[in-house]
Design a protein around this motif. Structure first.
Motif, PDB file in Angstrom:
ATOM      1  N   HIS A   1      10.501 -21.937  24.732  1.00 49.94           N
ATOM      2  CA  HIS A   1      10.801 -23.670  24.738  1.00 49.94           C
ATOM      3  C   HIS A   1      11.369 -24.025  23.332  1.00 49.94           C
ATOM      4  O   HIS A   1      11.921 -24.901  23.529  1.00 49.94           O
ATOM      5  CB  HIS A   1       9.283 -24.334  25.054  1.00 49.94           C
ATOM      6  N   THR A   2      10.791 -23.877  22.258  1.00 51.12           N
ATOM      7  CA  THR A   2      10.946 -23.948  20.842  1.00 51.12           C
ATOM      8  C   THR A   2      11.999 -23.285  20.260  1.00 51.12           C
ATOM      9  O   THR A   2      12.753 -23.867  19.353  1.00 51.12           O
ATOM     10  CB  THR A   2       9.733 -24.053  20.045  1.00 51.12           C
ATOM     11  N   GLY A   3      12.399 -22.215  20.751  1.00 48.22           N
ATOM     12  CA  GLY A   3      13.200 -21.390  19.993  1.00 48.22           C
ATOM     13  C   GLY A   3      13.021 -20.905  18.606  1.00 48.22           C
ATOM     14  O   GLY A   3      13.526 -20.491  17.797  1.00 48.22           O
ATOM     15  N   ARG A   4      11.569 -20.916  18.463  1.00 50.53           N
ATOM     16  CA  ARG A   4      10.999 -20.551  17.130  1.00 50.53           C
ATOM     17  C   ARG A   4       9.977 -19.300  17.408  1.00 50.53           C
ATOM     18  O   ARG A   4       9.776 -19.115  18.697  1.00 50.53           O
ATOM     19  CB  ARG A   4      10.039 -21.899  16.579  1.00 50.53           C
ATOM     20  N   HIS A   5       9.545 -18.521  16.396  1.00 54.61           N
ATOM     21  CA  HIS A   5       8.895 -17.376  16.679  1.00 54.61           C
ATOM     22  C   HIS A   5       7.469 -17.156  15.925  1.00 54.61           C
ATOM     23  O   HIS A   5       6.639 -16.410  16.515  1.00 54.61           O
ATOM     24  CB  HIS A   5       9.791 -16.121  15.816  1.00 54.61           C
ATOM     25  N   LYS A   6       7.082 -18.118  15.366  1.00 53.84           N
ATOM     26  CA  LYS A   6       5.607 -18.007  14.584  1.00 53.84           C
ATOM     27  C   LYS A   6       4.570 -18.658  15.496  1.00 53.84           C
ATOM     28  O   LYS A   6       5.214 -19.796  16.168  1.00 53.84           O
ATOM     29  CB  LYS A   6       5.717 -18.376  13.274  1.00 53.84           C
ATOM     30  N   VAL A   7       3.613 -18.099  15.487  1.00 50.50           N
ATOM     31  CA  VAL A   7       2.498 -18.853  16.093  1.00 50.50           C
ATOM     32  C   VAL A   7       1.099 -18.724  15.112  1.00 50.50           C
ATOM     33  O   VAL A   7       0.833 -17.879  14.564  1.00 50.50           O
ATOM     34  CB  VAL A   7       1.924 -18.292  17.460  1.00 50.50           C
ATOM     35  N   LEU A   8       0.369 -19.820  14.928  1.00 51.51           N
ATOM     36  CA  LEU A   8      -0.721 -20.077  14.161  1.00 51.51           C
ATOM     37  C   LEU A   8      -1.999 -19.778  14.995  1.00 51.51           C
ATOM     38  O   LEU A   8      -2.326 -20.491  16.225  1.00 51.51           O
ATOM     39  CB  LEU A   8      -0.889 -21.364  13.606  1.00 51.51           C
ATOM     40  N   ALA A   9      -2.679 -18.972  14.743  1.00 49.90           N
ATOM     41  CA  ALA A   9      -3.947 -18.679  15.231  1.00 49.90           C
ATOM     42  C   ALA A   9      -5.036 -18.441  14.071  1.00 49.90           C
ATOM     43  O   ALA A   9      -4.830 -18.051  13.288  1.00 49.90           O
ATOM     44  CB  ALA A   9      -3.863 -17.177  15.887  1.00 49.90           C
ATOM     45  N   ALA A  10      -6.204 -18.830  14.916  1.00 50.60           N
ATOM     46  CA  ALA A  10      -7.605 -18.946  14.049  1.00 50.60           C
ATOM     47  C   ALA A  10      -8.165 -17.554  13.653  1.00 50.60           C
ATOM     48  O   ALA A  10      -7.819 -16.609  14.537  1.00 50.60           O
ATOM     49  CB  ALA A  10      -8.744 -19.872  14.436  1.00 50.60           C
TER      50      ALA A  10
ATOM     51  N   ARG B   1      -2.514 -16.636  10.273  1.00 55.34           N
ATOM     52  CA  ARG B   1      -4.024 -17.152  10.326  1.00 55.34           C
ATOM     53  C   ARG B   1      -4.132 -18.397   9.593  1.00 55.34           C
ATOM     54  O   ARG B   1      -3.379 -19.003   8.746  1.00 55.34           O
ATOM     55  CB  ARG B   1      -4.817 -15.986   9.736  1.00 55.34           C
ATOM     56  N   TYR B   2      -5.088 -19.148  10.227  1.00 56.57           N
ATOM     57  CA  TYR B   2      -5.692 -19.991   9.550  1.00 56.57           C
ATOM     58  C   TYR B   2      -7.349 -20.412   9.661  1.00 56.57           C
ATOM     59  O   TYR B   2      -7.633 -19.783  10.699  1.00 56.57           O
ATOM     60  CB  TYR B   2      -5.061 -21.820  10.087  1.00 56.57           C
ATOM     61  N   TRP B   3      -7.911 -21.278   9.143  1.00 55.74           N
ATOM     62  CA  TRP B   3      -9.259 -21.457   9.512  1.00 55.74           C
ATOM     63  C   TRP B   3      -9.475 -22.562  10.117  1.00 55.74           C
ATOM     64  O   TRP B   3      -8.792 -23.685  10.156  1.00 55.74           O
ATOM     65  CB  TRP B   3      -9.969 -21.558   8.033  1.00 55.74           C
ATOM     66  N   GLY B   4     -10.331 -22.372  11.039  1.00 58.98           N
ATOM     67  CA  GLY B   4     -10.528 -23.676  11.835  1.00 58.98           C
ATOM     68  C   GLY B   4     -11.856 -24.375  11.568  1.00 58.98           C
ATOM     69  O   GLY B   4     -12.559 -23.643  10.481  1.00 58.98           O
ATOM     70  N   PRO B   5     -12.320 -25.290  11.834  1.00 54.60           N
ATOM     71  CA  PRO B   5     -13.497 -26.147  11.608  1.00 54.60           C
ATOM     72  C   PRO B   5     -14.793 -25.213  11.930  1.00 54.60           C
ATOM     73  O   PRO B   5     -15.128 -24.713  13.075  1.00 54.60           O
ATOM     74  CB  PRO B   5     -13.623 -27.585  12.254  1.00 54.60           C
ATOM     75  N   TYR B   6     -15.879 -25.236  11.178  1.00 43.73           N
ATOM     76  CA  TYR B   6     -17.047 -24.631  11.416  1.00 43.73           C
ATOM     77  C   TYR B   6     -18.165 -25.336  10.179  1.00 43.73           C
ATOM     78  O   TYR B   6     -18.167 -24.514   9.371  1.00 43.73           O
ATOM     79  CB  TYR B   6     -16.939 -23.241  11.039  1.00 43.73           C
ATOM     80  N   PRO B   7     -18.705 -26.289  10.775  1.00 39.63           N
ATOM     81  CA  PRO B   7     -19.346 -27.215   9.630  1.00 39.63           C
ATOM     82  C   PRO B   7     -20.489 -26.421   9.138  1.00 39.63           C
ATOM     83  O   PRO B   7     -20.834 -26.473   7.693  1.00 39.63           O
ATOM     84  CB  PRO B   7     -19.948 -28.247  10.572  1.00 39.63           C
ATOM     85  N   TYR B   8     -21.286 -25.533   9.644  1.00 38.04           N
ATOM     86  CA  TYR B   8     -22.469 -24.750   9.349  1.00 38.04           C
ATOM     87  C   TYR B   8     -22.108 -23.844   8.228  1.00 38.04           C
ATOM     88  O   TYR B   8     -22.720 -23.696   7.311  1.00 38.04           O
ATOM     89  CB  TYR B   8     -23.103 -23.901  10.633  1.00 38.04           C
TER      90      TYR B   8
END
Length: 456
Positions: free
Chosen positions: A135-144, A176-183
């Motif tokens: 759909h986007t014609g792009r290749h990267k995907v960000l996943a936690a 990779r990215y970091w998602g929220p994890y308040p504890y």
């Protein structure tokens, strides 16, 4: 065939165990170190072994038996469909498939009006990723990092937890990215508001340095499942939606575990009023009675393939037996108010009871969840938040959690444990009294965990 079926019904525990060990190759296991428990029967929220031991299932198997075991209407729907039409190619139209797609689109948010059926959650995530890239014609995907998206080649590459490691190097383009994890905040946040703000800024920064024009999708579990039942803080999902809109990035919500009543909503995103571009589902759509998964697709992405062929397919996409079970399941959910029941269980029973447990046990560091999707995070020290067992613990390091799980099973409760957490994830149809029965057993078993704390 009659003799074979009779033999299955009359098989002994010894025969089942012997044939399993001789011929079944089990997932995620060292084959010579396991001895799976043979299960003879199940009903409602319980399953029973060959010795008559009955277990209250606080795991819903793999957090998928949302409707409970052996629901008579769901079993009957599969039987009726099998008597009429057992299978048909995806190239044909079929009433069970069409109705299942219509019902799923009806309960999905916004303009998610089309469904691509798969056999399970991993294939759903594979195809969602493919749709986003095309759909986007792009290749990267960000996943936690704290995520699980399946064990097929692309899905395991998206996965952030250690189950990914043996399959590397994997599919290129995953960032990779970091998602929220308040504890255990990666952003040194001191409140949920700070956690949300800083996690969103981190995501924006990752997109900036990767190049927004190269990023096809951000994939996230709406509520992170196996990696902790991490409920996003207020504003986070809305912020991800806004960032994706700003940069033309596809937002994929993996609801394989969190969907279909598990979080007290049809889809967990409904709790925050957010509409992703794609939702992946499986598990609770028909409680695993027949393998089924899929992708719910927005009008905008579906239009990409209006006159351009979608280059993907599965022999069993939209299998009639599976789709008939999904139709029956959604109807049962509506007739019996299961989504509302799940929401009430979380608000009125599970949440308050687990918070009361935390007051009594020094091993309980954090309580979190929604609906029938909860976790107790177990620690050695509440002040330092040192986990009861290390990250990805094995062998002797994992002993405290293994002892806790054994204490649950000895008392007739089957727990779901992962790293230093026990998850409270019974079927969405479990009664309040049954939940209290299970939590009373947790109360006893946590005394085992308490012995490993600084206070013990």
């Amino acid at each position: 065939m009659t003799d074979t079926l009779t033999g299955l019904a009359g098989a002994s525990e010894e025969q089942v165990r012997r044939d399993d060990r001789a011929h079944v190759f089990h997932s995620w296991s060292a084959q010579g170190l396991i001895d799976p428990l043979p299960i003879a029967s199940a009903e409602g929220s319980y399953f029973t072994d060959y010795n008559g031991n009955r277990y209250l299932d606080f795991s819903s198997q793999l957090v998928n038996v949302n409707i409970g075991y052996q629901h008579p209407k769901l079993v009957a729907a599969i039987q009726e469909q099998a008597a009429r039409l057992t299978t048909v190619s995806p190239a044909f139209a079929n009433d069970a498939r069409s109705e299942a797609a219509r019902l799923i689109a009806e309960i999905a948010p916004g303009d998610l009006n089309m469904v691509f059926f798969t056999n399970g959650g991993a294939e759903a995530n594979e195809n969602a990723l493919r749709m986003a890239r095309l759909h986007t014609g792009r290749h990267k995907v960000l996943a936690a990092y704290r995520s699980y998206h399946g064990a097929t080649a692309g899905a395991i590459a998206l996965t952030g937890d250690p189950r990914r490691w043996p399959s590397e190097p994997g599919m290129p383009g995953v960032v990779r990215y970091w998602g929220p994890y308040p504890y255990r905040s990666a952003f040194h946040a001191t409140s949920e508001a700070e956690e949300s703000e800083r996690a969103l800024q981190h995501l924006r920064d990752v997109i900036m340095v990767e190049g927004p024009q190269t990023v096809a999708a951000v994939i996230l579990e709406t509520v992170v499942g196996t990696n902790g039942i991490l409920v996003p803080p207020p504003g986070y999902l809305q912020g991800v939606r806004e960032i994706c809109d700003e940069f033309g990035i596809v937002m994929i919500a993996d609801e394989v575990m969190a969907g279909f009543g598990r979080c007290g909503e049809w889809f967990a995103v409904d709790h925050w009023g957010v509409t992703p571009d794609l939702i992946t589902f499986a598990k609770g759509v028909n409680s695993g009675y027949v393998p089924l998964g899929g992708v719910v697709i927005s009008d905008r992405i579906a239009a990409t393939f209006s006159e351009r062929p979608y280059p993907g397919g599965l022999t069993y996409s939209g299998h009639p037996l599976a789709c008939a079970s999904a139709v029956a399941s959604i109807e049962i959910f509506r007739e019996e108010g299961i989504v509302e029941h799940a929401r009430a269980l979380g608000e009125e029973v599970i949440g308050p009871e687990l918070r009361a447990l935390a007051e009594r046990h020094p091993s309980v560091g954090d309580v979190r969840g929604l609906g029938v999707f909860w976790a107790l995070e177990l620690v050695r020290d509440r002040d330092t938040r040192e986990p009861l067992v290390p990250f990805n613990a094995a062998g002797a390091d994992a002993a405290p959690m293994n002892e806790f799980a054994a204490a649950c099973k000895q008392r007739g409760l089957w727990p779901f444990t992962h790293f230093n957490r026990t998850h409270v994830v019974p079927p969405c149809t479990t009664t309040a009294d049954e939940v209290r029965e299970g939590i009373a057993i947790l109360d006893e078993a946590l005394a085992v965990a308490d012995r490993h704390t600084t206070a013990g």
